[in-house]
Design a protein around this motif. Structure first.
Motif, PDB file in Angstrom:
ATOM      1  N   UNK A  77       0.862  -1.178   0.000  1.00  0.00           N
ATOM      2  CA  UNK A  77       0.000   0.000   0.000  1.00  0.00           C
ATOM      3  C   UNK A  77       0.902   1.233   0.000  1.00  0.00           C
ATOM      4  N   UNK A  78       0.897   1.991  -1.103  1.00  0.00           N
ATOM      5  CA  UNK A  78       1.777   3.152  -1.223  1.00  0.00           C
ATOM      6  C   UNK A  78       1.487   4.211  -0.164  1.00  0.00           C
ATOM      7  N   UNK A  79       0.215   4.356   0.216  1.00  0.00           N
ATOM      8  CA  UNK A  79      -0.147   5.338   1.239  1.00  0.00           C
ATOM      9  C   UNK A  79       0.496   4.979   2.574  1.00  0.00           C
ATOM     10  N   UNK A  80       0.416   3.711   2.948  1.00  0.00           N
ATOM     11  CA  UNK A  80       1.012   3.264   4.202  1.00  0.00           C
ATOM     12  C   UNK A  80       2.541   3.288   4.124  1.00  0.00           C
ATOM     13  N   UNK A  81       3.081   2.837   2.997  1.00  0.00           N
ATOM     14  CA  UNK A  81       4.538   2.749   2.824  1.00  0.00           C
ATOM     15  C   UNK A  81       5.195   4.111   3.019  1.00  0.00           C
TER      16      UNK A  81
END
Length: 394
Positions: A77-81
């Motif tokens: 998940x790019x948002x979490x990463x």
């Protein structure tokens, strides 16, 4: 622009009303701005460049380690990463690189921040609806997280006050700037420092959301993605100046990303006095004025093919952009202080990611893209799940 006279509870309970972001009192704002802005100048960023580069590299290595411990087919998940990366980065900037309060616990911090950002827009509902929301279990959990985060911020402030007494003011420490800025304000209220700390935790996530959006866009545009990959591989990162020169196309892509997806879809100002506009409308003192960056950035009056992602429109910098039609960092006296820090850290993060990994959409979402454009930080809601494929040996 939209004008509202309901300015009563703006910002309260999250960052408070005296942070360097939400404060409206002229003298208080001016004093905080004067002290804190010196940290964010391009000149100071150049002196901090090597240190910041090492922080981003360390943070990325920590995130890459998380990826390697999961099954290969697990999407990221790019948002979490990038949310976790920038909480680590903030911890490194203000709380020492290996501080357990922030950098060593970036995942926990990011979880709190995402919960806060989910519910902040709801405080702009009619007050009776706002009160109903407070009864929801998830909102109660978020409020508990806010209280916990404020306790952590207080611990950090205590440590930093002591270090200032023992060793003096450190111009490279962002928390020292917060303490110094508040020590010179007319009203020496300890809650003002807390408000500033909470603001830092929240606004650092702007960079994370922009990076997530950047990759959602470019990995679905092969020609643009290839240009960025080629530029990244040959980039000279020996100094801030050489990095900026060798990542010109990447910067253009970031700027175009911020045009189509500004981190805030609208901004807010408070009228200091009654004003009569040219169209006959009267704006009363203390009214909230909402202005829409998202609408402005897609206005065909100012932008050709406004819905298209075209980095080349920024090839001449701001020379071809009509004044006050491009406001990702807003403008005027209250222009975003952190814009240089944002661009520096995002470029370093892009290079650090693409020199080690090739990002691809998860199967079935090769063309899927969607964003949440509510009041708070704009975030992708489709297309943000990707696979990180190692470039080693490629």
């Amino acid at each position: 622009a939209v004008v509202s006279t309901q300015s009563g509870h703006y910002g309260r309970g999250i960052t408070g009303t005296s942070s360097f972001l939400t404060v409206s009192e002229g003298q208080l704002w001016a004093q905080k701005r004067k002290v804190m802005s010196s940290y964010f100048t391009k000149i100071h960023m150049a002196t901090m460049y090597d240190k910041m580069r090492s922080y981003i590299d360390r943070g990325l290595d920590q995130q890459f380690g998380e990826i390697s411990r999961n099954p290969r087919e697990t999407p990221v998940d790019l948002v979490e990463f990038y949310g976790e990366l920038f909480q680590f980065f903030l911890g490194a900037l203000g709380c020492d690189l290996d501080c357990d309060l922030v950098s060593g616990n970036a995942k926990f911090h990011n979880d709190i921040i995402q919960k806060i950002l989910k519910w902040v827009p709801q405080q702009f509902r009619p007050y009776h609806e706002y009160l109903k929301l407070r009864m929801q279990p998830e909102v109660g959990e978020t409020i508990e997280k806010v209280i916990e985060l404020r306790k952590i911020a207080n611990q950090i402030l205590t440590v930093k006050r002591n270090s200032m007494k023992e060793k003096g003011f450190d111009p490279n420490d962002i928390v020292h700037h917060i303490i110094k800025g508040n020590s010179k304000t007319p009203k020496k209220d300890p809650s003002q420092e807390m408000d500033d700390m909470m603001t830092l935790f929240l606004v650092i996530d702007n960079m994370a959301k922009t990076l997530a959006t950047f990759f959602v866009r470019v990995i679905r545009m092969p020609e643009i993605y290839t240009k960025i990959m080629e530029e990244v591989r040959g980039a000279d990162l020996s100094s801030l100046q050489t990095m900026d020169k060798s990542l010109r196309y990447t910067e253009m892509a970031i700027l175009e990303c911020l045009r189509l997806h500004p981190t805030l879809m609208r901004g807010i100002r408070i009228a200091k006095k009654d004003v009569n506009l040219n169209n006959g409308m009267k704006v009363r003192a203390k009214s909230l004025i909402f202005f829409g960056q998202l609408i402005l950035h897609k206005n065909p009056k100012y932008w050709s093919d406004p819905e298209e992602f075209i980095p080349e429109r920024f090839a001449q910098g701001s020379a071809t952009i009509a004044p006050f039609t491009y406001l990702p960092f807003v403008a005027g006296p209250r222009v975003c202080m952190g814009k240089h820090l944002a661009m520096l850290s995002m470029k370093l993060s892009i290079v650090g990611t693409l020199r080690k990994f090739h990002l691809v959409p998860v199967p079935g979402e090769e063309k899927e893209m969607e964003w949440d454009n509510r009041f708070t930080i704009v975030r992708p809601t489709k297309g943000h799940m990707v696979h990180f494929l190692s470039t080693a040996g490629a």
